[in-house]
Design an enzyme around this catalytic site. Structure first.
Site, PDB file in Angstrom:
ATOM      1  N   ASP A 103       0.836  -1.194   0.000  1.00 16.40           N
ATOM      2  CA  ASP A 103       0.000   0.000   0.000  1.00 16.40           C
ATOM      3  C   ASP A 103       0.871   1.244   0.000  1.00 16.40           C
ATOM      4  O   ASP A 103       2.088   1.161   0.146  1.00 16.40           O
ATOM      5  CB  ASP A 103      -0.828   0.026   1.297  1.00 16.40           C
ATOM      6  CG  ASP A 103      -1.967  -0.955   1.254  1.00 16.40           C
ATOM      7  OD1 ASP A 103      -2.276  -1.446   0.166  1.00 16.40           O
ATOM      8  OD2 ASP A 103      -2.537  -1.208   2.324  1.00 16.40           O
ATOM      9  N   LYS A 105      -3.253   3.758  -2.997  1.00 18.38           N
ATOM     10  CA  LYS A 105      -3.724   5.043  -3.540  1.00 18.38           C
ATOM     11  C   LYS A 105      -2.587   6.046  -3.461  1.00 18.38           C
ATOM     12  O   LYS A 105      -2.003   6.237  -2.412  1.00 18.38           O
ATOM     13  CB  LYS A 105      -4.882   5.564  -2.677  1.00 18.38           C
ATOM     14  CG  LYS A 105      -6.179   4.906  -2.983  1.00 18.38           C
ATOM     15  CD  LYS A 105      -7.293   5.527  -2.156  1.00 18.38           C
ATOM     16  CE  LYS A 105      -8.322   4.461  -1.836  1.00 18.38           C
ATOM     17  NZ  LYS A 105      -8.893   4.580  -0.522  1.00 18.38           N
ATOM     18  N   MET A 125      -9.717   7.640   9.295  1.00 15.85           N
ATOM     19  CA  MET A 125     -10.197   8.296   8.064  1.00 15.85           C
ATOM     20  C   MET A 125     -11.287   9.320   8.374  1.00 15.85           C
ATOM     21  O   MET A 125     -12.308   9.397   7.692  1.00 15.85           O
ATOM     22  CB  MET A 125     -10.732   7.243   7.076  1.00 15.85           C
ATOM     23  CG  MET A 125      -9.642   6.308   6.573  1.00 15.85           C
ATOM     24  SD  MET A 125     -10.239   4.972   5.560  1.00 15.85           S
ATOM     25  CE  MET A 125     -10.459   3.677   6.760  1.00 15.85           C
TER      26      MET A 125
HETATM   27  N1  SAH Z   1      -4.859  -0.955   8.730  1.00 13.28           N
HETATM   28  C1  SAH Z   1      -4.485   0.370   9.161  1.00 13.28           C
HETATM   29  C2  SAH Z   1      -5.571   1.373   8.908  1.00 13.28           C
HETATM   30  C3  SAH Z   1      -5.826   1.638   7.446  1.00 13.28           C
HETATM   31  S1  SAH Z   1      -7.044   2.839   7.171  1.00 13.28           S
HETATM   32  C4  SAH Z   1      -4.101   0.317  10.657  1.00 13.28           C
HETATM   33  O1  SAH Z   1      -4.350  -0.689  11.328  1.00 13.28           O
HETATM   34  O2  SAH Z   1      -3.523   1.298  11.123  1.00 13.28           O
HETATM   35  C5  SAH Z   1      -6.061   4.289   6.971  1.00 13.28           C
HETATM   36  C6  SAH Z   1      -6.270   5.218   8.146  1.00 13.28           C
HETATM   37  O3  SAH Z   1      -5.460   4.793   9.235  1.00 13.28           O
HETATM   38  C7  SAH Z   1      -5.832   6.648   7.908  1.00 13.28           C
HETATM   39  O4  SAH Z   1      -6.829   7.390   7.229  1.00 13.28           O
HETATM   40  C8  SAH Z   1      -5.669   7.128   9.324  1.00 13.28           C
HETATM   41  O5  SAH Z   1      -6.903   7.387   9.947  1.00 13.28           O
HETATM   42  C9  SAH Z   1      -5.053   5.901   9.992  1.00 13.28           C
HETATM   43  N2  SAH Z   1      -3.587   5.941   9.994  1.00 13.28           N
HETATM   44  C10 SAH Z   1      -2.743   5.096   9.372  1.00 13.28           C
HETATM   45  N3  SAH Z   1      -1.462   5.378   9.641  1.00 13.28           N
HETATM   46  C11 SAH Z   1      -1.481   6.446  10.474  1.00 13.28           C
HETATM   47  C12 SAH Z   1      -0.473   7.204  11.131  1.00 13.28           C
HETATM   48  N4  SAH Z   1       0.826   6.919  10.958  1.00 13.28           N
HETATM   49  N5  SAH Z   1      -0.844   8.240  11.934  1.00 13.28           N
HETATM   50  C13 SAH Z   1      -2.152   8.518  12.116  1.00 13.28           C
HETATM   51  N6  SAH Z   1      -3.148   7.823  11.524  1.00 13.28           N
HETATM   52  C14 SAH Z   1      -2.830   6.804  10.720  1.00 13.28           C
END
Ligand code: SAH
Length: 269
Positions: free
Chosen positions: A49, A71, A185
């Site tokens: 990703d 994306k 998100m």
């Molecule tokens: N599977 C991922 C989530 C994917 S959805 C997990 O477990 O973390 C993507 C969302 O994750 C982003 O829109 C944001 O809300 C959050 N996210 C992912 N990485 C992040 C980071 N380093 N800091 C803050 N939010 C994060």
């Protein structure tokens, strides 16, 4: 007789023809699990990703194929069906296929859909959990998700359904649980989200933190309140990805692990 730990054995060898869904953690490569690193070192094909950074991909062995399927700004995302087809084709060709996903593959990561696609094709799959942003972002900001006497529950929610709209959850009931809400998100849906939680009875003064790019170099956070967060977040023009934490736990520790965005900081009780 004894129960053999399948996962302990599998941690060392990545069989050909399997698909492993691997959590890359929130960004900092030191937050990869040892199991994830060992899998990266063995994979023949890595589909990743946009979230896992270059530092994480450094563990991929020389000669392995690396394909970005996330994306990216200015480019159309690879459709999910195409990702499924690529996973299945790679495994059928006898490759060790590693699907690298930000955070944890099974937390808002569509990992379940990819596992189903493998099952439908008769491909063996495995999931290696990762440190979800739902845990790492509050930790980076010094926010305990639960705290005795303050919050006895935490709910992980997404503010985006498959059409991009706020999911059809009972947000008002969620407000009434009195627990912490960690919203993925959510930056572009803060207005709707906060209105629903306020309608459910949460006070406008409820502390809110937005933790952006947690564990990445540009990590930053905003402390605000439920009543003010939409406007404050807009003014602060925070980078993404960002996690929104709502609840009294936000104010428990005075700890500031990262710079607080200046003008929009609010005092939290
Ligand atoms: N599977 C991922 C989530 C994917 S959805 C997990 O477990 O973390 C993507 C969302 O994750 C982003 O829109 C944001 O809300 C959050 N996210 C992912 N990485 C992040 C980071 N380093 N800091 C803050 N939010 C994060």
């Amino acid at each position: 007789m004894g129960v053999q730990s399948a996962s302990a054995v599998a941690g060392r060898s990545f069989p050909r023809g399997e698909v492993w869904l691997v959590g890359a953690g929130p960004g900092d490569p030191d937050l990869l699990t040892l199991k994830a690193v060992r899998a990266l070192e063995q994979a023949d094909l890595v589909l990743h990703d946009a979230l896992p950074g270059r530092a994480v991909l450094r563990h991929v062995r020389h000669g392995a194929e690396i394909v970005a399927v996330g994306k990216r700004k200015g480019a159309a995302p690879v459709p999910q069906a195409k990702i499924h087809a690529r996973l299945v084709a790679g495994a059928r060709a006898g490759l060790r296929v590693l699907r690298l996903k930000g955070g944890d593959p099974f937390v808002f990561g569509r990992g379940g859909e990819e596992a189903l696609a493998c099952e439908a094709a008769g491909i063996r799959w495995r999931v290696i959990p990762g440190v979800s942003a739902g845990l790492a972002a509050p930790a980076a900001a010094g926010i305990p998700l639960t705290h005795r006497g303050t919050a006895s529950a935490v709910t992980f929610v997404t503010a985006h359904d498959e059409t991009g709209a706020l999911p059809a959850l009972d947000w008002e009931a969620l407000a009434r649980t009195g627990g912490t809400i960690a919203a993925f998100m959510a930056l572009s849906r803060l207005d709707e989200l906060t209105l629903r939680l306020l309608a459910g009875g949460l006070a406008p003064s409820t502390p809110v933190a937005v933790v952006a790019r947690a564990t990445h170099p540009g990590e930053s956070q905003l402390r605000t309140t439920l009543g003010a967060c939409t406007l404050d977040a807009r003014r602060a023009a925070l980078p993404t990805p960002a996690l929104v934490v709502i609840g009294d736990v936000v104010g428990v520790l005075a700890h500031r692990a990262t710079p607080v965005i200046g003008a929009v900081q609010h005092a939290c009780a």
